[in-house]
Every structure is written in structure tokens, then in C-alpha cells.
Design a protein around this motif. Structure first.
Motif, mmCIF file in Angstrom:
data_model
loop_
_atom_site.group_PDB
_atom_site.id
_atom_site.type_symbol
_atom_site.label_atom_id
_atom_site.label_comp_id
_atom_site.label_asym_id
_atom_site.label_seq_id
_atom_site.Cartn_x
_atom_site.Cartn_y
_atom_site.Cartn_z
ATOM 1 N N GLU A 1 44.732 60.601 27.343
ATOM 2 C CA GLU A 1 44.015 60.829 26.079
ATOM 3 C C GLU A 1 44.839 61.728 25.161
ATOM 4 N N ALA A 2 45.398 62.787 25.690
ATOM 5 C CA ALA A 2 46.189 63.706 24.868
ATOM 6 C C ALA A 2 47.460 63.031 24.359
ATOM 7 N N LEU A 3 48.090 62.217 25.195
ATOM 8 C CA LEU A 3 49.321 61.539 24.792
ATOM 9 C C LEU A 3 49.091 60.536 23.669
ATOM 10 N N MET B 1 57.632 65.682 17.959
ATOM 11 C CA MET B 1 56.901 65.824 19.206
ATOM 12 C C MET B 1 56.599 67.290 19.510
ATOM 13 N N ASP B 2 57.502 68.180 19.133
ATOM 14 C CA ASP B 2 57.279 69.605 19.333
ATOM 15 C C ASP B 2 56.042 70.063 18.568
ATOM 16 N N ILE B 3 55.937 69.621 17.327
ATOM 17 C CA ILE B 3 54.779 69.997 16.507
ATOM 18 C C ILE B 3 53.506 69.381 17.073
ATOM 19 N N VAL B 4 53.548 68.100 17.418
ATOM 20 C CA VAL B 4 52.362 67.436 17.958
ATOM 21 C C VAL B 4 51.927 68.100 19.255
ATOM 22 N N ARG B 5 52.877 68.384 20.129
ATOM 23 C CA ARG B 5 52.529 69.033 21.406
ATOM 24 C C ARG B 5 51.938 70.413 21.165
ATOM 25 N N GLU B 6 52.487 71.151 20.231
ATOM 26 C CA GLU B 6 51.943 72.478 19.935
ATOM 27 C C GLU B 6 50.507 72.370 19.430
ATOM 28 N N LEU B 7 50.214 71.363 18.631
ATOM 29 C CA LEU B 7 48.849 71.161 18.152
ATOM 30 C C LEU B 7 47.896 70.815 19.289
ATOM 31 N N ILE B 8 48.396 70.143 20.313
ATOM 32 C CA ILE B 8 47.551 69.733 21.440
ATOM 33 C C ILE B 8 47.244 70.912 22.356
ATOM 34 N N ASP B 9 48.287 71.647 22.780
ATOM 35 C CA ASP B 9 48.039 72.690 23.788
ATOM 36 C C ASP B 9 48.881 73.950 23.616
ATOM 37 N N SER B 10 49.472 74.133 22.452
ATOM 38 C CA SER B 10 50.271 75.315 22.123
ATOM 39 C C SER B 10 51.633 75.367 22.787
ATOM 40 N N ARG C 1 70.362 65.767 26.078
ATOM 41 C CA ARG C 1 69.602 67.004 25.885
ATOM 42 C C ARG C 1 68.327 66.718 25.092
ATOM 43 N N HIS C 2 68.448 65.949 24.020
ATOM 44 C CA HIS C 2 67.276 65.619 23.209
ATOM 45 C C HIS C 2 66.349 64.649 23.935
ATOM 46 N N ARG C 3 66.919 63.725 24.705
ATOM 47 C CA ARG C 3 66.090 62.810 25.498
ATOM 48 C C ARG C 3 65.249 63.597 26.495
ATOM 49 N N ASP C 4 65.844 64.614 27.103
ATOM 50 C CA ASP C 4 65.111 65.437 28.065
ATOM 51 C C ASP C 4 63.958 66.185 27.392
ATOM 52 N N VAL C 5 64.178 66.612 26.151
ATOM 53 C CA VAL C 5 63.102 67.273 25.400
ATOM 54 C C VAL C 5 61.948 66.295 25.197
ATOM 55 N N VAL C 6 62.268 65.049 24.843
ATOM 56 C CA VAL C 6 61.241 64.024 24.661
ATOM 57 C C VAL C 6 60.377 63.924 25.919
ATOM 58 N N LEU C 7 61.007 63.862 27.076
ATOM 59 C CA LEU C 7 60.251 63.755 28.323
ATOM 60 C C LEU C 7 59.437 65.011 28.599
ATOM 61 N N TRP C 8 59.987 66.175 28.283
ATOM 62 C CA TRP C 8 59.234 67.406 28.490
ATOM 63 C C TRP C 8 58.001 67.441 27.598
ATOM 64 N N LYS C 9 58.097 66.909 26.407
ATOM 65 C CA LYS C 9 56.964 66.952 25.471
ATOM 66 C C LYS C 9 55.763 66.164 25.964
ATOM 67 N N VAL C 10 55.967 65.191 26.839
ATOM 68 C CA VAL C 10 54.843 64.405 27.357
ATOM 69 C C VAL C 10 54.403 64.868 28.747
ATOM 70 N N GLU C 11 55.174 65.741 29.345
ATOM 71 C CA GLU C 11 54.903 66.185 30.709
ATOM 72 C C GLU C 11 53.600 66.972 30.794
ATOM 73 N N GLY C 12 52.809 66.636 31.805
ATOM 74 C CA GLY C 12 51.611 67.416 32.111
ATOM 75 C C GLY C 12 50.398 67.110 31.250
#
Length: 169
Positions: A35-37, A148-157, A20-31
């Protein structure tokens, strides 16, 4: 989104939690583009792709290395404790994601091959059970998925632990 079974066995439940947590990791980088990653979003330089690389390395380390299984060279450096968190310019996003996929597959093989009470040895030669390693890696993966949740939110909400329609962010 995967869930831990309400009535599953211990090993099945631990692996489901980790998946479940591994899947979250992959979702955080999706799309996101390259440069953003790679964009450092904290003063320490934390970025999404570096966290994926780190999680791949520690999965190999704790599962394959601890239980004496073959694995590829890991990006650790005795002189640089954060080497596994950095993605070099020559490393592509696809390569880092493939490294994570190989690490996951290797870890899953170890989980399938050994029982929860089976013993491996950590880097200090201390005996640890597969159960301990699973719990440790659930904690490690969840902790970094939170980063990763925080970093992703900072990138694109985008935030949360699973995909939602863009309008809900």
C-alpha cells in the motif's frame, strides 16, 4: 553504500556511479508494504513502485534497445506518455522489483559487452555512444532517486541516500 573509485577507469567509475544510484532506488522501497509503495504522494500520482517500473523500462530502452540487444516487452504506450510510471492492480510489487532486477542485469551485460565509444541508435535513429547512455542513465536514475527520497520522506520520514538507524531520521 557503493562509492565511485578515486582512481578507477572511466567505464568502471561511470558504472559505479550508476550502481550507487540504483542501490538508493532499492533502499527507498525497502521495508514498506504494498500500500505504501503504491500510494500516490503528489498531485500527478507519483509513487515509489511506479518510479521503479519507469527506471526498469528506461534502462532496458537505453541499453538493450539502443544497442540492438533482446529485451522483454516494455510498458510504453504511444497514446499515454506516463504508462510506464503506473503500476496496474494486477502487477505485484515482487513482479515490478524483478522487472527492475532483470533490466539492471541486461544493462550490465550491455555495459560489459560494449566499449564507451561503441555506437548505438536511439529511437530517432541518431547515433549515441555507450558513454552518453551511461551518463544519461546516471542522470535519470539520480533524478528519480531524488524524487523517491521526497516520496519516502512523506511516507515515513526516512530520507537520505543510504540506510541509517531509525533514530537518526
Amino acid at each position: 553504500m557503493r562509492t565511485v573509485p578515486f582512481t578507477g577507469g572511466e567505464k568502471e567509475s561511470l558504472q559505479a556511479s550508476m550502481d550507487r544510484h540504483r542501490d538508493v532506488v532499492l533502499w527507498k522501497v525497502e521495508g514498506l508494504d504494498d500500500e505504501a509503495l503504491r500510494r500516490p504522494m503528489t498531485p500527478s500520482g507519483t509513487n515509489l513502485l511506479g518510479l521503479v517500473k519507469h527506471l526498469a523500462a528506461v534502462e532496458y530502452w537505453w541499453f538493450a534497445d539502443t544497442f540492438g540487444q533482446e529485451h522483454e516487452e516494455l510498458p510504453f504506450d504511444d497514446d499515454d506518455e506516463n504508462a510506464d510510471l503506473r503500476v496496474d492492480a494486477g502487477e505485484s510489487t515482487a513482479e515490478v522489483l524483478a522487472f527492475y532486477a532483470r533490466a539492471r542485469a541486461s544493462s550490465d551485460e550491455v555495459i560489459g559487452k560494449f566499449g564507451l565509444e561503441d555506437l548505438g541508435s536511439n529511437e530517432r535513429g541518431e547515433k549515441v555512444t555507450l558513454r552518453w547512455v551511461l551518463i544519461h542513465m546516471i542522470e535519470e536514475t539520480a533524478r528519480h532517486a531524488g524524487h523517491m527520497d521526497i516520496v519516502r520522506e512523506l511516507i515515513d520520514s526516512a530520507s537520505g541516500d543510504h540506510r541509517r538507524a531509525r533514530s537518526q531520521h
